[in-house]
Write a protein that holds these residues in place. Structure first.
Motif, PDB file in Angstrom:
ATOM      1  N   ALA A 134       0.835  -1.210   0.000  1.00 33.36           N
ATOM      2  CA  ALA A 134       0.000   0.000   0.000  1.00 33.36           C
ATOM      3  C   ALA A 134       0.867   1.257   0.000  1.00 33.36           C
ATOM      4  O   ALA A 134       0.460   2.299   0.484  1.00 33.36           O
ATOM      5  N   GLY A 135       2.063   1.150  -0.575  1.00 29.39           N
ATOM      6  CA  GLY A 135       2.951   2.307  -0.666  1.00 29.39           C
ATOM      7  C   GLY A 135       2.709   3.080  -1.956  1.00 29.39           C
ATOM      8  O   GLY A 135       1.654   2.951  -2.596  1.00 29.39           O
ATOM      9  N   GLY A 136       3.710   3.868  -2.352  1.00 33.50           N
ATOM     10  CA  GLY A 136       3.571   4.719  -3.535  1.00 33.50           C
ATOM     11  C   GLY A 136       3.332   3.921  -4.809  1.00 33.50           C
ATOM     12  O   GLY A 136       2.457   4.252  -5.615  1.00 33.50           O
ATOM     13  N   ALA A 137       4.100   2.858  -5.015  1.00 35.76           N
ATOM     14  CA  ALA A 137       3.949   2.070  -6.241  1.00 35.76           C
ATOM     15  C   ALA A 137       2.586   1.376  -6.268  1.00 35.76           C
ATOM     16  O   ALA A 137       1.944   1.282  -7.321  1.00 35.76           O
ATOM     17  N   ASN A 157      -1.844  -5.345   3.254  1.00 39.54           N
ATOM     18  CA  ASN A 157      -0.632  -4.616   3.605  1.00 39.54           C
ATOM     19  C   ASN A 157      -0.277  -4.901   5.052  1.00 39.54           C
ATOM     20  O   ASN A 157      -1.159  -5.082   5.884  1.00 39.54           O
ATOM     21  N   ARG A 158       1.033  -4.944   5.315  1.00 37.33           N
ATOM     22  CA  ARG A 158       1.477  -5.193   6.691  1.00 37.33           C
ATOM     23  C   ARG A 158       0.793  -4.219   7.648  1.00 37.33           C
ATOM     24  O   ARG A 158       0.228  -4.635   8.654  1.00 37.33           O
ATOM     25  N   SER A 159       0.828  -2.936   7.333  1.00 36.35           N
ATOM     26  CA  SER A 159       0.119  -1.952   8.164  1.00 36.35           C
ATOM     27  C   SER A 159      -1.288  -1.799   7.584  1.00 36.35           C
ATOM     28  O   SER A 159      -1.472  -1.110   6.588  1.00 36.35           O
ATOM     29  N   ARG A 162      -3.005   1.480   6.251  1.00 37.50           N
ATOM     30  CA  ARG A 162      -2.700   2.075   4.933  1.00 37.50           C
ATOM     31  C   ARG A 162      -3.594   1.481   3.846  1.00 37.50           C
ATOM     32  O   ARG A 162      -3.962   2.168   2.893  1.00 37.50           O
ATOM     33  N   THR A 196       5.003  -4.589  -2.854  1.00 36.56           N
ATOM     34  CA  THR A 196       5.838  -4.192  -1.710  1.00 36.56           C
ATOM     35  C   THR A 196       7.302  -4.213  -2.163  1.00 36.56           C
ATOM     36  O   THR A 196       7.606  -4.605  -3.292  1.00 36.56           O
ATOM     37  N   SER A 197       8.193  -3.832  -1.256  1.00 38.32           N
ATOM     38  CA  SER A 197       9.615  -3.950  -1.582  1.00 38.32           C
ATOM     39  C   SER A 197      10.175  -5.295  -1.124  1.00 38.32           C
ATOM     40  O   SER A 197      11.377  -5.544  -1.255  1.00 38.32           O
ATOM     41  N   MET A 200      13.069  -7.819  -2.804  1.00 35.01           N
ATOM     42  CA  MET A 200      14.136  -7.052  -3.426  1.00 35.01           C
ATOM     43  C   MET A 200      15.469  -7.439  -2.787  1.00 35.01           C
ATOM     44  O   MET A 200      15.497  -7.821  -1.608  1.00 35.01           O
ATOM     45  N   ILE A 222       6.461  -6.232  -8.918  1.00 30.51           N
ATOM     46  CA  ILE A 222       7.001  -4.980  -9.442  1.00 30.51           C
ATOM     47  C   ILE A 222       8.464  -4.798  -9.051  1.00 30.51           C
ATOM     48  O   ILE A 222       9.149  -3.944  -9.588  1.00 30.51           O
ATOM     49  N   TYR A 224      12.211  -5.557  -9.447  1.00 26.57           N
ATOM     50  CA  TYR A 224      12.953  -6.075 -10.613  1.00 26.57           C
ATOM     51  C   TYR A 224      14.439  -6.291 -10.310  1.00 26.57           C
ATOM     52  O   TYR A 224      15.228  -6.547 -11.209  1.00 26.57           O
ATOM     53  N   GLY A 245       9.103  -7.462 -13.105  1.00 23.91           N
ATOM     54  CA  GLY A 245       8.812  -6.029 -12.945  1.00 23.91           C
ATOM     55  C   GLY A 245       9.617  -5.101 -13.840  1.00 23.91           C
ATOM     56  O   GLY A 245       9.349  -3.895 -13.883  1.00 23.91           O
ATOM     57  N   LEU A 249       9.063  -0.785 -15.617  1.00 29.76           N
ATOM     58  CA  LEU A 249      10.017   0.334 -15.669  1.00 29.76           C
ATOM     59  C   LEU A 249      10.226   0.796 -17.119  1.00 29.76           C
ATOM     60  O   LEU A 249      10.274   1.994 -17.396  1.00 29.76           O
TER      61      LEU A 249
HETATM   62  P1  NDP Z   1       7.035   2.392  -0.356  1.00 26.33           P
HETATM   63  O1  NDP Z   1       8.120   2.597   0.658  1.00 26.33           O
HETATM   64  O2  NDP Z   1       6.128   3.513  -0.682  1.00 26.33           O
HETATM   65  O3  NDP Z   1       6.123   1.137   0.094  1.00 26.33           O
HETATM   66  C1  NDP Z   1       6.726  -0.055   0.558  1.00 26.33           C
HETATM   67  C2  NDP Z   1       5.670  -1.156   0.711  1.00 26.33           C
HETATM   68  O4  NDP Z   1       6.352  -2.354   1.097  1.00 26.33           O
HETATM   69  C3  NDP Z   1       4.626  -0.892   1.784  1.00 26.33           C
HETATM   70  O5  NDP Z   1       3.428  -1.520   1.430  1.00 26.33           O
HETATM   71  C4  NDP Z   1       5.272  -1.559   3.013  1.00 26.33           C
HETATM   72  O6  NDP Z   1       4.333  -1.948   4.010  1.00 26.33           O
HETATM   73  C5  NDP Z   1       5.853  -2.791   2.367  1.00 26.33           C
HETATM   74  N1  NDP Z   1       6.943  -3.339   3.171  1.00 26.33           N
HETATM   75  C6  NDP Z   1       8.221  -2.864   3.271  1.00 26.33           C
HETATM   76  N2  NDP Z   1       8.938  -3.628   4.106  1.00 26.33           N
HETATM   77  C7  NDP Z   1       8.099  -4.603   4.579  1.00 26.33           C
HETATM   78  C8  NDP Z   1       8.247  -5.689   5.478  1.00 26.33           C
HETATM   79  N3  NDP Z   1       9.422  -5.953   6.068  1.00 26.33           N
HETATM   80  N4  NDP Z   1       7.189  -6.497   5.685  1.00 26.33           N
HETATM   81  C9  NDP Z   1       6.001  -6.258   5.076  1.00 26.33           C
HETATM   82  N5  NDP Z   1       5.789  -5.231   4.213  1.00 26.33           N
HETATM   83  C10 NDP Z   1       6.830  -4.414   3.970  1.00 26.33           C
HETATM   84  O7  NDP Z   1       7.816   1.882  -1.660  1.00 26.33           O
HETATM   85  P2  NDP Z   1       7.307   1.952  -3.181  1.00 26.33           P
HETATM   86  O8  NDP Z   1       5.864   1.642  -3.200  1.00 26.33           O
HETATM   87  O9  NDP Z   1       7.781   3.203  -3.793  1.00 26.33           O
HETATM   88  O10 NDP Z   1       8.164   0.776  -3.863  1.00 26.33           O
HETATM   89  C11 NDP Z   1       7.890  -0.591  -3.586  1.00 26.33           C
HETATM   90  C12 NDP Z   1       8.737  -1.457  -4.516  1.00 26.33           C
HETATM   91  O11 NDP Z   1       8.330  -1.257  -5.860  1.00 26.33           O
HETATM   92  C13 NDP Z   1      10.241  -1.134  -4.498  1.00 26.33           C
HETATM   93  O12 NDP Z   1      10.952  -2.352  -4.485  1.00 26.33           O
HETATM   94  C14 NDP Z   1      10.487  -0.415  -5.801  1.00 26.33           C
HETATM   95  O13 NDP Z   1      11.801  -0.636  -6.310  1.00 26.33           O
HETATM   96  C15 NDP Z   1       9.452  -1.087  -6.705  1.00 26.33           C
HETATM   97  N6  NDP Z   1       9.035  -0.249  -7.819  1.00 26.33           N
HETATM   98  C16 NDP Z   1       9.102  -0.772  -9.081  1.00 26.33           C
HETATM   99  C17 NDP Z   1       8.719  -0.025 -10.165  1.00 26.33           C
HETATM  100  C18 NDP Z   1       8.833  -0.617 -11.531  1.00 26.33           C
HETATM  101  O14 NDP Z   1       8.801   0.150 -12.508  1.00 26.33           O
HETATM  102  N7  NDP Z   1       8.931  -1.935 -11.670  1.00 26.33           N
HETATM  103  C19 NDP Z   1       8.202   1.347 -10.016  1.00 26.33           C
HETATM  104  C20 NDP Z   1       8.141   1.808  -8.643  1.00 26.33           C
HETATM  105  C21 NDP Z   1       8.554   1.026  -7.592  1.00 26.33           C
HETATM  106  P3  NDP Z   1       3.984  -0.959   5.227  1.00 26.33           P
HETATM  107  O15 NDP Z   1       2.970   0.030   4.685  1.00 26.33           O
HETATM  108  O16 NDP Z   1       3.408  -1.848   6.269  1.00 26.33           O
HETATM  109  O17 NDP Z   1       5.273  -0.298   5.635  1.00 26.33           O
END
Ligand code: NDP
Length: 278
Positions: A134-137, A157-159, A162, A196-197, A200, A222, A224, A245, A249
């Motif tokens: 539930a982050g930016g991507a 989503n973990r949280s 969000r 999520t990330s 990665m 997503i 990559y 993913g 990009l």
């Molecule tokens: P954000 O920081 O905005 O969001 C991160 C997300 O990952 C949240 O949902 C977060 O959950 C979750 N998360 C992180 N760590 C954990 C954990 N230990 N356990 C459970 N959930 C976790 O990042 P983005 O949304 O910007 O990016 C996410 C991924 O997408 C990145 O790897 C980025 O490289 C990739 N990406 C790929 C693109 C592409 O073109 N292929 C474009 C943009 C991004 P919580 O809310 O609970 O913290």
């Protein structure tokens, strides 16, 4: 300002060394014989406003923006596309000759185009989706799936809060679910997305068990780096279709390239190899 010499564009972010965009656009510039340059623009947050406002005066056609500027850049845009407004972030800025600074968000477009290229004819209307993150991507992914007609999106989503906030923002087709149930939620969905990330390089694994997924389920990540995540490996081992993913990009870059350099570029195997440094 009208460009009389080479056309200029670039990517603003901090840090910027890891960005693959210069290599990506550089490949297209060469391939289409465009007289232009696409450069990394490492910009400290405190310098962003001044740097951004100077670029059109230096003859830049536009820029991509990446972390940490995707949200704040909307403050400096004078025209914002509907999808960028809905997502609350932009990644593609065009400096128009009349002084308009147009902001767009092409991440969701890139996400859908990648699936369509790998699975021709694919549409989000095929059935419910499970989106993890539930982050930016994730916001870009949700916006694109909804506008492509997804009937329902189970959002985990973990949280949890969000995910609830995104339901309030995007509407009732988003159905937040509990993080601990995610492996049960793979049943009866047409699409599974890791947004999520997790998975990665340097991060923990996602730990999603796909064994209850139906044979027609499409699985995509997503992330990559690495290209083949554990999630995708598991999907392929179960005979499911899996899409990495990197294509997201590559596809998200195409609208910006067309606007700045005047050629609609193709996403193909040569581009993938160039971006991967092969
Ligand atoms: P954000 O920081 O905005 O969001 C991160 C997300 O990952 C949240 O949902 C977060 O959950 C979750 N998360 C992180 N760590 C954990 C954990 N230990 N356990 C459970 N959930 C976790 O990042 P983005 O949304 O910007 O990016 C996410 C991924 O997408 C990145 O790897 C980025 O490289 C990739 N990406 C790929 C693109 C592409 O073109 N292929 C474009 C943009 C991004 P919580 O809310 O609970 O913290």
């Amino acid at each position: 300002m009208t460009a009389t010499g080479p056309r200029l564009a670039g990517v603003m972010g901090w840090p910027i060394a890891h960005s693959r965009s210069p290599r990506l656009h550089g490949h297209w510039l060469k391939r289409y014989g465009v007289d232009g340059f696409y450069v990394p623009l490492g910009t400290r947050p405190q310098d962003f406003e001044r740097a951004f406002q100077t670029l059109p005066k230096l003859g830049f056609q536009g820029v991509n923006v990446t972390l940490p500027f995707k949200e704040t850049v909307l403050e400096y845009a004078t025209s914002i596309s509907d999808r960028a407004a809905l997502i609350g972030a932009a990644n593609t800025l065009t400096f128009r000759p009349d002084g308009v600074v147009a902001a767009d968000n092409t991440d969701g477009y890139g996400f859908i185009e990648n699936l369509r290229q790998q699975v021709p004819g694919w549409k989000a209307t095929r059935g419910p989706a499970l989106v993890i993150g539930a982050g930016g991507a994730a916001r870009s992914v949700l916006s694109a799936l909804l506008s492509d007609g997804a009937p329902e999106i189970r959002l985990v989503n973990r949280s949890r809060i969000r995910a609830d906030i995104l339901r309030d923002h995007f509407g009732k087709r988003i159905v937040p679910q509990d993080w601990n149930w995610k492996s049960d939620l793979v049943r009866d969905v047409a699409l599974i997305v890791n947004a999520t990330s997790l998975g990665m390089t340097g991060q923990p694994e996602l730990s999603l068990n796909l064994s209850a997924a139906g044979p027609e389920t499409l699985v995509t990540d997503i992330v990559y780096q690495p290209l083949e995540t554990d999630l995708l490996r598991q999907a392929r081992a179960l005979g499911l279709r899996a899409v990495d993913g990197l294509g997201m990009l590559l596809h998200q870059a195409a609208p910006g390239f067309e606007q700045w350099f005047g050629v609609r570029p193709e996403v193909d195997a040569d581009l993938r190899a160039a971006v991967l440094g092969e």
